[in-house]
Design an enzyme around this catalytic site. Structure first.
Site, PDB file in Angstrom:
ATOM      1  N   THR A  13       0.816  -1.225   0.000  1.00 40.17           N
ATOM      2  CA  THR A  13       0.000   0.000   0.000  1.00 40.17           C
ATOM      3  C   THR A  13       0.846   1.270   0.000  1.00 40.17           C
ATOM      4  O   THR A  13       0.312   2.369  -0.100  1.00 40.17           O
ATOM      5  CB  THR A  13      -0.908   0.022   1.251  1.00 40.17           C
ATOM      6  OG1 THR A  13      -0.068  -0.236   2.393  1.00 40.17           O
ATOM      7  CG2 THR A  13      -2.001  -1.009   1.183  1.00 40.17           C
ATOM      8  N   VAL A  16       6.366   3.036  -2.577  1.00 38.98           N
ATOM      9  CA  VAL A  16       7.191   2.133  -3.389  1.00 38.98           C
ATOM     10  C   VAL A  16       6.389   0.882  -3.753  1.00 38.98           C
ATOM     11  O   VAL A  16       6.457   0.390  -4.881  1.00 38.98           O
ATOM     12  CB  VAL A  16       8.494   1.775  -2.638  1.00 38.98           C
ATOM     13  CG1 VAL A  16       9.291   0.719  -3.394  1.00 38.98           C
ATOM     14  CG2 VAL A  16       9.337   3.032  -2.437  1.00 38.98           C
ATOM     15  N   ARG A 101      21.571  -3.989   4.202  1.00 40.91           N
ATOM     16  CA  ARG A 101      22.429  -3.537   3.095  1.00 40.91           C
ATOM     17  C   ARG A 101      23.915  -3.720   3.345  1.00 40.91           C
ATOM     18  O   ARG A 101      24.665  -4.056   2.433  1.00 40.91           O
ATOM     19  CB  ARG A 101      22.164  -2.049   2.799  1.00 40.91           C
ATOM     20  CG  ARG A 101      20.855  -1.817   2.092  1.00 40.91           C
ATOM     21  CD  ARG A 101      20.711  -0.343   1.796  1.00 40.91           C
ATOM     22  NE  ARG A 101      19.365  -0.044   1.330  1.00 40.91           N
ATOM     23  CZ  ARG A 101      18.748   1.094   1.571  1.00 40.91           C
ATOM     24  NH1 ARG A 101      19.344   2.057   2.267  1.00 40.91           N
ATOM     25  NH2 ARG A 101      17.533   1.303   1.115  1.00 40.91           N
ATOM     26  N   CYS A 130      18.221   5.097  -2.323  1.00 41.07           N
ATOM     27  CA  CYS A 130      17.852   5.735  -3.594  1.00 41.07           C
ATOM     28  C   CYS A 130      18.928   6.668  -4.155  1.00 41.07           C
ATOM     29  O   CYS A 130      19.273   6.587  -5.335  1.00 41.07           O
ATOM     30  CB  CYS A 130      16.537   6.485  -3.434  1.00 41.07           C
ATOM     31  SG  CYS A 130      16.474   7.494  -1.948  1.00 41.07           S
ATOM     32  N   HIS A 243      14.704  12.750  -7.255  1.00 39.90           N
ATOM     33  CA  HIS A 243      15.860  13.325  -6.562  1.00 39.90           C
ATOM     34  C   HIS A 243      16.812  13.954  -7.588  1.00 39.90           C
ATOM     35  O   HIS A 243      16.908  13.493  -8.724  1.00 39.90           O
ATOM     36  CB  HIS A 243      16.666  12.232  -5.856  1.00 39.90           C
ATOM     37  CG  HIS A 243      16.039  11.675  -4.620  1.00 39.90           C
ATOM     38  ND1 HIS A 243      14.887  12.154  -4.053  1.00 39.90           N
ATOM     39  CD2 HIS A 243      16.458  10.661  -3.810  1.00 39.90           C
ATOM     40  CE1 HIS A 243      14.610  11.453  -2.957  1.00 39.90           C
ATOM     41  NE2 HIS A 243      15.534  10.541  -2.797  1.00 39.90           N
TER      42      HIS A 243
HETATM   43  P1  A2P Z   1       0.112   0.221   5.764  1.00 36.61           P
HETATM   44  O1  A2P Z   1      -0.384   1.022   4.606  1.00 36.61           O
HETATM   45  O2  A2P Z   1      -0.801  -0.856   6.167  1.00 36.61           O
HETATM   46  O3  A2P Z   1       0.616   1.064   6.901  1.00 36.61           O
HETATM   47  P2  A2P Z   1       5.406   4.217   2.749  1.00 36.61           P
HETATM   48  O4  A2P Z   1       6.864   3.951   2.566  1.00 36.61           O
HETATM   49  O5  A2P Z   1       4.763   4.855   1.580  1.00 36.61           O
HETATM   50  O6  A2P Z   1       5.141   4.942   4.033  1.00 36.61           O
HETATM   51  O7  A2P Z   1       4.703   2.759   2.891  1.00 36.61           O
HETATM   52  C1  A2P Z   1       5.064   1.853   3.890  1.00 36.61           C
HETATM   53  C2  A2P Z   1       4.454   0.496   3.591  1.00 36.61           C
HETATM   54  O8  A2P Z   1       4.864  -0.410   4.621  1.00 36.61           O
HETATM   55  C3  A2P Z   1       2.936   0.477   3.617  1.00 36.61           C
HETATM   56  O9  A2P Z   1       2.459  -0.482   2.694  1.00 36.61           O
HETATM   57  C4  A2P Z   1       2.636   0.036   5.028  1.00 36.61           C
HETATM   58  O10 A2P Z   1       1.393  -0.586   5.200  1.00 36.61           O
HETATM   59  C5  A2P Z   1       3.724  -0.991   5.211  1.00 36.61           C
HETATM   60  N1  A2P Z   1       3.977  -1.233   6.632  1.00 36.61           N
HETATM   61  C6  A2P Z   1       4.300  -0.333   7.586  1.00 36.61           C
HETATM   62  N2  A2P Z   1       4.433  -0.948   8.787  1.00 36.61           N
HETATM   63  C7  A2P Z   1       4.176  -2.260   8.588  1.00 36.61           C
HETATM   64  C8  A2P Z   1       4.160  -3.415   9.418  1.00 36.61           C
HETATM   65  N3  A2P Z   1       4.432  -3.342  10.714  1.00 36.61           N
HETATM   66  N4  A2P Z   1       3.838  -4.606   8.854  1.00 36.61           N
HETATM   67  C9  A2P Z   1       3.565  -4.704   7.542  1.00 36.61           C
HETATM   68  N5  A2P Z   1       3.581  -3.640   6.698  1.00 36.61           N
HETATM   69  C10 A2P Z   1       3.880  -2.438   7.202  1.00 36.61           C
END
Ligand code: A2P
Length: 354
Positions: A13, A16, A101, A130, A243
């Site tokens: 979601t 990236v 990394r 990045c 960037h």
């Molecule tokens: P969610 O949308 O459910 O919070 P970005 O880099 O754009 O902030 O997105 C971070 C991504 O990592 C999102 O898809 C977010 O899901 C997911 N994410 C963040 N914390 C967790 C977690 N503890 N477990 C699984 N996915 C996570």
């Protein structure tokens, strides 16, 4: 025999994650199955993939059963939390976070630079930072013909590096300021709209921030040049998703700008953008949505006989993150390193990595 692969996108979601889905579709990735994973907050949502509404699931230890490849972009702590389960399930994780990394047993790969490093993976491959990816794509072709002695970089980094919420925050701040209202900063420590600030990652005792040290350490690992001298100043700017970087390169003998131009015009992943008459050079607005790193303003450094200046812009979400990860996956498939690893027993214990 044509093979297809069962893929999970962890962080589907996010900024990236969303781009990963677009790239899998656009590049006709040979999918047998696609699983969308995120936090429990997103469970039950659906995301569009090639016209189908696919459910988003909250990640659990069982999520990785029957998965060949995990494209992870959900932050370092999430990658660390699930790495063991992913490897134990027999999948390969291409991880966009910084968690692994610099681990000596984890390859850090930019396919245009060190594709062979991917062959050594033992279940985890790290996708570099990045700014480092963009710099590596633009400078490695020069390093190959004449080794770079020192890199001095200044970056102009878009909001997307801090995720989808950060991009939204900058838009809301700009809208508020245009209405004469105070900007609200929640994701970033300070308002970014109509402003800029030194990169907000953690500072070390020497005064460098984490982002700057990623450029130093990761470029050395990717180039296989542990003694390469690199210094950087990283700055957040109110740009949404591409960037920019001003790069000064020092060689042990002069490097003609015309020669650099000729090399970079043929280099994989690079697009030369220079119109000296029109004073037109790479801009983040032109790099957004593009696969190539745009490079221009190549010129002799007048302060040093062996110095060369260049300027680049690259899409942070695409080549700086999602595209590089998908290209690593494509590389594994092309060289038949994905399935081979899935059935081999030569994988490291993940406890030693986490
Ligand atoms: P969610 O949308 O459910 O919070 P970005 O880099 O754009 O902030 O997105 C971070 C991504 O990592 C999102 O898809 C977010 O899901 C997911 N994410 C963040 N914390 C967790 C977690 N503890 N477990 C699984 N996915 C996570």
């Amino acid at each position: 025999m044509t093979k297809t692969y069962r893929v999970a996108v962890l962080g589907a979601t996010g900024a990236v994650g969303t781009e990963l889905l677009a790239l899998l579709a656009e590049r006709h990735f040979p999918l047998a199955d696609l699983k969308l994973l995120a936090s429990p907050r997103s469970a039950g949502q659906t995301l569009n993939f090639m016209g189908n509404a696919l459910p988003v699931e909250a990640v659990t230890a069982e999520s990785f059963n029957d998965v060949d490849l995990v494209l992870a972009s959900a932050g370092g702590s999430t990658s660390k939390a699930w790495a063991e389960a992913i490897v134990a399930a027999g999948a390969v994780m291409i991880d966009n976070s910084s968690a692994f990394r610099m681990h000596p047993e984890v390859p850090l790969v930019v396919p245009e630079v060190n594709p062979q490093a991917a062959a050594t993976h033992r279940g985890i491959i790290a996708n570099p930072n990045c700014t480092t990816i963009l710099m590596a794509v633009a400078t490695y072709p020069l390093h190959q013909v004449q080794p770079i002695q020192r890199i001095v970089a200044a970056t102009y980094q878009s909001a997307s590096g801090a995720g989808a919420r950060a991009m939204e925050e900058v838009k809301q701040q700009a809208a508020a300021l245009l209405k004469g209202e105070p900007p609200i900063a929640e994701v970033f420590p300070y308002p970014l709209a109509f402003n800029l600030f030194p990169h907000n990652s953690k500072l070390d005792a020497s005064g460098y921030c984490e982002e700057e040290m990623k450029m130093v350490n990761e470029s050395r690992k990717i180039f296989g040049a542990p003694d390469l001298r690199v210094t950087a100043t990283c700055v957040r700017v109110p740009v949404l998703r591409a960037h920019s970087e001003a790069i000064n390169l020092e060689f042990d003998q002069p490097f003609e700008p015309s020669r650099a131009r000729a090399i970079l015009s043929q280099a994989p992943g690079v697009k030369l953008v220079e119109d000296w008459q029109a004073n037109y050079f790479p801009m983040p607005i032109d790099a957004s949505g593009q696969d190539e790193v745009l490079v221009g303003r190549i010129r002799q450094d007048i302060s040093h006989p062996c110095g060369l200046e260049l300027w680049l812009c690259g899409d942070q979400i695409r080549k700086g993150a999602a595209l590089n990860a998908v290209q690593i996956a494509e590389l594994l498939i092309q060289r038949e390193w994905l399935k081979g690893v899935a059935v081999s027993s030569g994988r490291v214990e993940v406890e030693s990595l986490v």
